[in-house]
Design an enzyme around this catalytic site. Sequence first.
Site, mmCIF file in Angstrom:
data_model
loop_
_atom_site.group_PDB
_atom_site.id
_atom_site.type_symbol
_atom_site.label_atom_id
_atom_site.label_comp_id
_atom_site.label_asym_id
_atom_site.label_seq_id
_atom_site.Cartn_x
_atom_site.Cartn_y
_atom_site.Cartn_z
ATOM 1 N N GLY A 1 -6.180 -3.401 -7.274
ATOM 2 C CA GLY A 1 -7.324 -2.526 -6.998
ATOM 3 C C GLY A 1 -6.852 -1.169 -6.499
ATOM 4 O O GLY A 1 -7.428 -0.131 -6.832
ATOM 5 N N ASP B 1 -6.863 -7.750 5.137
ATOM 6 C CA ASP B 1 -6.169 -8.678 4.233
ATOM 7 C C ASP B 1 -5.681 -9.942 4.944
ATOM 8 O O ASP B 1 -5.167 -10.857 4.299
ATOM 9 C CB ASP B 1 -4.989 -7.962 3.562
ATOM 10 C CG ASP B 1 -5.481 -6.892 2.594
ATOM 11 O OD1 ASP B 1 -6.634 -6.985 2.144
ATOM 12 O OD2 ASP B 1 -4.706 -5.958 2.289
ATOM 13 N N ARG C 1 -14.185 -6.940 -10.195
ATOM 14 C CA ARG C 1 -14.413 -6.147 -8.977
ATOM 15 C C ARG C 1 -15.243 -4.894 -9.263
ATOM 16 O O ARG C 1 -15.291 -4.412 -10.385
ATOM 17 C CB ARG C 1 -13.063 -5.824 -8.316
ATOM 18 C CG ARG C 1 -12.421 -7.113 -7.835
ATOM 19 C CD ARG C 1 -11.031 -6.932 -7.296
ATOM 20 N NE ARG C 1 -11.025 -6.238 -6.023
ATOM 21 C CZ ARG C 1 -9.914 -5.971 -5.345
ATOM 22 N NH1 ARG C 1 -8.720 -6.348 -5.824
ATOM 23 N NH2 ARG C 1 -9.967 -5.340 -4.203
ATOM 24 N N SER D 1 0.832 -1.211 0.000
ATOM 25 C CA SER D 1 0.000 0.000 0.000
ATOM 26 C C SER D 1 0.861 1.254 0.000
ATOM 27 O O SER D 1 0.587 2.221 -0.729
ATOM 28 C CB SER D 1 -0.872 0.045 1.260
ATOM 29 O OG SER D 1 -1.829 -0.957 1.223
ATOM 30 N N LYS E 1 -12.697 -8.859 -2.709
ATOM 31 C CA LYS E 1 -11.231 -8.813 -2.825
ATOM 32 C C LYS E 1 -10.790 -9.530 -4.106
ATOM 33 O O LYS E 1 -11.599 -9.756 -4.988
ATOM 34 C CB LYS E 1 -10.599 -9.435 -1.583
ATOM 35 C CG LYS E 1 -10.927 -8.669 -0.306
ATOM 36 C CD LYS E 1 -10.332 -7.276 -0.358
ATOM 37 C CE LYS E 1 -10.822 -6.402 0.753
ATOM 38 N NZ LYS E 1 -10.447 -5.001 0.588
HETATM 39 C C1 S3P Z 1 -5.735 -1.250 0.294
HETATM 40 C C2 S3P Z 1 -6.946 -1.237 0.931
HETATM 41 C C3 S3P Z 1 -7.759 -2.434 1.200
HETATM 42 C C4 S3P Z 1 -6.921 -3.692 1.102
HETATM 43 C C5 S3P Z 1 -6.048 -3.708 -0.129
HETATM 44 C C6 S3P Z 1 -5.107 -2.512 -0.108
HETATM 45 C C7 S3P Z 1 -5.038 0.024 0.051
HETATM 46 O O1 S3P Z 1 -8.805 -2.499 0.266
HETATM 47 O O2 S3P Z 1 -7.750 -4.839 1.101
HETATM 48 O O3 S3P Z 1 -5.289 -4.904 -0.180
HETATM 49 O O4 S3P Z 1 -3.836 0.002 -0.285
HETATM 50 O O5 S3P Z 1 -5.668 1.067 0.185
HETATM 51 P P1 S3P Z 1 -10.192 -1.691 0.485
HETATM 52 O O6 S3P Z 1 -9.866 -0.273 0.588
HETATM 53 O O7 S3P Z 1 -11.030 -1.971 -0.722
HETATM 54 O O8 S3P Z 1 -10.783 -2.263 1.736
#
Ligand code: S3P
Length: 442
Positions: free
Chosen positions: A97, A322, A125, A25, A349
């Site tokens: 994502g 996660d 998604r 992240s 996810k």
């Molecule tokens: C993430 C947020 C989470 C997480 C993903 C990484 C991020 O998703 O599950 O692996 O880097 O902001 P969501 O914001 O959809 O919950």
Amino acid sequence: MNNYVKISNIIKKFNRVITVQGDKSISIRWALMASQAVGKSRANNLLKSEDVESTLTALKKLGVKILKNKKYCEIIGKGLNSYNFRNNTIINAGNSGTLARLILGLLSNSNKSVIIKGDKSLSKRDFSRIIKPLNIFGVKVKSNKNKLPVILKGTNCLRPIYFEEKKGSAQVKSCIMMASLNTPGTTEIKCVNSRDHTERLFNYLKIPIVIKKLSKTHKLIKIQGKNQYNAFNYNIPGDISSAAFFLVLTVLSKNSKIIIKNVNINKTRTGIIDILKKMNVNIRIINSKLVNNELVGDIYVKSANNLKAINCNSELNSRAIDEFPLIFLLCAKAKGISFFKKIGELRHKESDRLKVCSNFLKSIGVKTIEGKDSLKIYGNPNLKIEKKINIKNFMQDHRIFMMSCIAALTLGGEWKINDKNSIKTSFPNFILTLKKIGAKIK
Ligand code: S3P
């Protein structure tokens, strides 16, 4: 090369100090933010993985100059709204994502069209969650049933918005925050708490941001847009979501100990540590310090032989989002019935992790009851596997692959686990690190 692993030996007792790769992240956020800073930003320990590579490739397509060597990565930013690209540029977000959603925010004020596409999993998604707020900003987004590919036509007259983010999604919140950078006036987001790396980066870069705690679960973020920030150097800490596989491996192994050094222990990510404590595990954080406005420390954990079932408080859901595949595995070996509620987000996810994990546990002889947004797990401390297990991993979900390896290394049986390549998404050194601590993997 085979795209599966075979595991038929429980890991022998170990006592190790390890590190894991950089946080995914934070790596993606660093690159995106550096691309609109003024000057040359440098990151040490940037995660080398497909999701981060997709981010760098996307930025290059937008005309951003990037220099990389073994030790660090440098991005030369030319300021807000400085991307230089052709109309109808196609960006492939691969499996990520985070990249797809955050870059759409950054591109919201370009008046050229951009097409964002992704792999099979990302294309399933939901993007309505970011299309809605982007529309309110004045951005035109086209897509078929809110799925990728998404065509975005930005505008240079973005309007600041007030938006209520109700899912506890850091990707939605961060997409809006990225769009706010190029929006005049004050953008306001009332949100359910989720990982706060973007807020911390904004603060670190002195972007005008005010954060007000509204309750235990909600906060209000106000961002003053159109404020240019300077290039910045950054040390990316280890990823707690990668460390989690080794924490759980240690807990479920006999007479073992591990220290994982230099891990990001931001409170919004440490739900796994709180859950392990509640389950009776001896786990501690040592040497914590603030680095680039993120808390970093070493995590120490020991094997546990009296795991307790958990009734999981939903405040922990986004703080461990996660790690649920691993937490469910722990519950399979715990004494008693564990219960998780309001975990429907797991269905959105890289795969439907609620369904996939429930079916996984059933296939190894653990009773589960899967609700629309809940899961009940009937734990068995004596759980042992003596048969052959074949994990198909249809959606090539990296975290399902890695969790299955931890199950195989601690429960016995003869396992064939498909889609080894999925680890390239977030933790390419996963198998290498397992082998270093003595795991036998073919
Ligand atoms: C993430 C947020 C989470 C997480 C993903 C990484 C991020 O998703 O599950 O692996 O880097 O902001 P969501 O914001 O959809 O919950």
